[in-house]
Design a protein around this motif. Structure first.
Motif, PDB file in Angstrom:
ATOM      1  N   TYR A 172       1.195  -0.856   0.008  1.00  0.00           N
ATOM      2  CA  TYR A 172       0.320   0.180   0.103  1.00  0.00           C
ATOM      3  C   TYR A 172       1.190   0.576   0.278  1.00  0.00           C
ATOM      4  O   TYR A 172       0.479   2.311   0.225  1.00  0.00           O
ATOM      5  CB  TYR A 172      -0.703  -0.038   1.229  1.00  0.00           C
ATOM      6  N   LEU A 174       2.450   3.547  -2.115  1.00  0.00           N
ATOM      7  CA  LEU A 174       1.978   4.398  -3.212  1.00  0.00           C
ATOM      8  C   LEU A 174       0.396   4.646  -3.013  1.00  0.00           C
ATOM      9  O   LEU A 174      -0.354   5.141  -4.275  1.00  0.00           O
ATOM     10  CB  LEU A 174       2.620   4.271  -4.717  1.00  0.00           C
ATOM     11  N   ASP A 175      -0.733   4.136  -2.123  1.00  0.00           N
ATOM     12  CA  ASP A 175      -1.776   4.277  -2.871  1.00  0.00           C
ATOM     13  C   ASP A 175      -2.067   4.966  -1.666  1.00  0.00           C
ATOM     14  O   ASP A 175      -2.550   5.300  -0.117  1.00  0.00           O
ATOM     15  CB  ASP A 175      -2.466   2.660  -2.207  1.00  0.00           C
ATOM     16  N   ASN A 177      -4.857   6.053  -0.343  1.00  0.00           N
ATOM     17  CA  ASN A 177      -6.756   6.142   0.248  1.00  0.00           C
ATOM     18  C   ASN A 177      -6.274   5.631   1.680  1.00  0.00           C
ATOM     19  O   ASN A 177      -7.269   5.321   2.499  1.00  0.00           O
ATOM     20  CB  ASN A 177      -7.652   5.364  -1.218  1.00  0.00           C
ATOM     21  N   ARG A 178      -4.897   5.010   1.114  1.00  0.00           N
ATOM     22  CA  ARG A 178      -4.271   3.573   2.231  1.00  0.00           C
ATOM     23  C   ARG A 178      -3.772   4.476   3.603  1.00  0.00           C
ATOM     24  O   ARG A 178      -3.446   4.858   3.186  1.00  0.00           O
ATOM     25  CB  ARG A 178      -3.524   2.665   1.680  1.00  0.00           C
ATOM     26  N   GLN A 179      -4.599   4.862   4.380  1.00  0.00           N
ATOM     27  CA  GLN A 179      -4.062   5.858   5.758  1.00  0.00           C
ATOM     28  C   GLN A 179      -3.806   4.948   7.196  1.00  0.00           C
ATOM     29  O   GLN A 179      -4.203   5.392   7.935  1.00  0.00           O
ATOM     30  CB  GLN A 179      -5.308   7.243   5.661  1.00  0.00           C
TER      31      GLN A 179
END
Ligand code: MG
Length: 216
Positions: A172, A174-175, A177-179
């Protein structure tokens, strides 16, 4: 993408894995037993194990520290790259995981080279003497990675080897939306390593991304 780099795809990973010596019966049996015991199915890939073993052999490491034993897979793999008088100390906070790992290390070919230290990584690292460690592998709770990095800086001798797992944050990185806390912690850690002058470091894109560094 520059013309000096190739984008690594899942197909490349499969290609690399197909050309890596597979794990032996002991490590395969360890994985099955860990799953049956309800221990999280988290271990390094055989190609990452090969990388760690090659780095340990190249650096002539004798005194090695691992933070995060879990089932003991990487401890056994790394210890196999040490000379007969080498020693790997692996730190595990969960007593059940430590017991499981100890039982499998005991029946492995490197039982005399590995000791499991039960406790918090920060506490057990703090007991170790500065400049006495040849190599350290960080693969534990992600929010403490900066603390483990600081201890690695203190413990490693000049020329000592730093390795840290999960630089790709479980896929995740470089995603946007993934925090989740773990993913955020890895992003911060990667930036921290990049500006830490005590090490020359680079991320090797094997497994879930592995930081490799040399203590200046
Ligand atoms: Mg890991």
């Amino acid at each position: 993408m520059s013309d000096t780099s190739t984008t690594v795809t899942p197909a490349h990973f499969e290609y690399i894995a197909a050309r890596t010596t597979p794990e032996d019966d002991l490590l395969r049996a360890l994985k099955t037993a860990a799953e049956e015991a309800g221990i999280p199915a988290i271990w390094i890939a055989p190609e990452q194990a090969a990388l760690l073993q090659i780095l340990l052999r190249l650096s002539g490491a004798r005194e090695v520290v691992e933070v995060g034993t879990l089932a003991g897979y990487s401890a056994i793999a790394m210890a196999r790259a040490l000379p007969p008088d080498g020693r790997l100390s692996t730190i595990e906070i969960d007593a059940r995981h430590a017991d499981f790992a100890e039982s499998w290390i005991a029946r492995s070919d490197v039982a005399d080279r590995v000791r499991v230290l039960c406790g918090a990584g920060i506490d057990r690292l703090a007991e170790m003497k500065s400049g006495t460690v040849d190599a350290i592998f960080i693969d534990a709770d992600k929010h403490n990675y900066p603390n483990y990095l600081r201890e690695a800086e203190r413990l490693l001798r000049p020329g000592g080897l730093l390795m840290a797992d999960n630089a790709f944050a479980f896929g995740y990185l470089l995603d946007a939306n993934r925090q989740t806390p773990d993913v955020l912690a890895i992003r911060d850690f990667n930036d921290l390593v990049a500006r830490t002058s005590a090490f020359q470091s680079v991320i090797v894109p094997l497994g879930d991304g592995c930081w490799v560094g040399v203590r200046r």
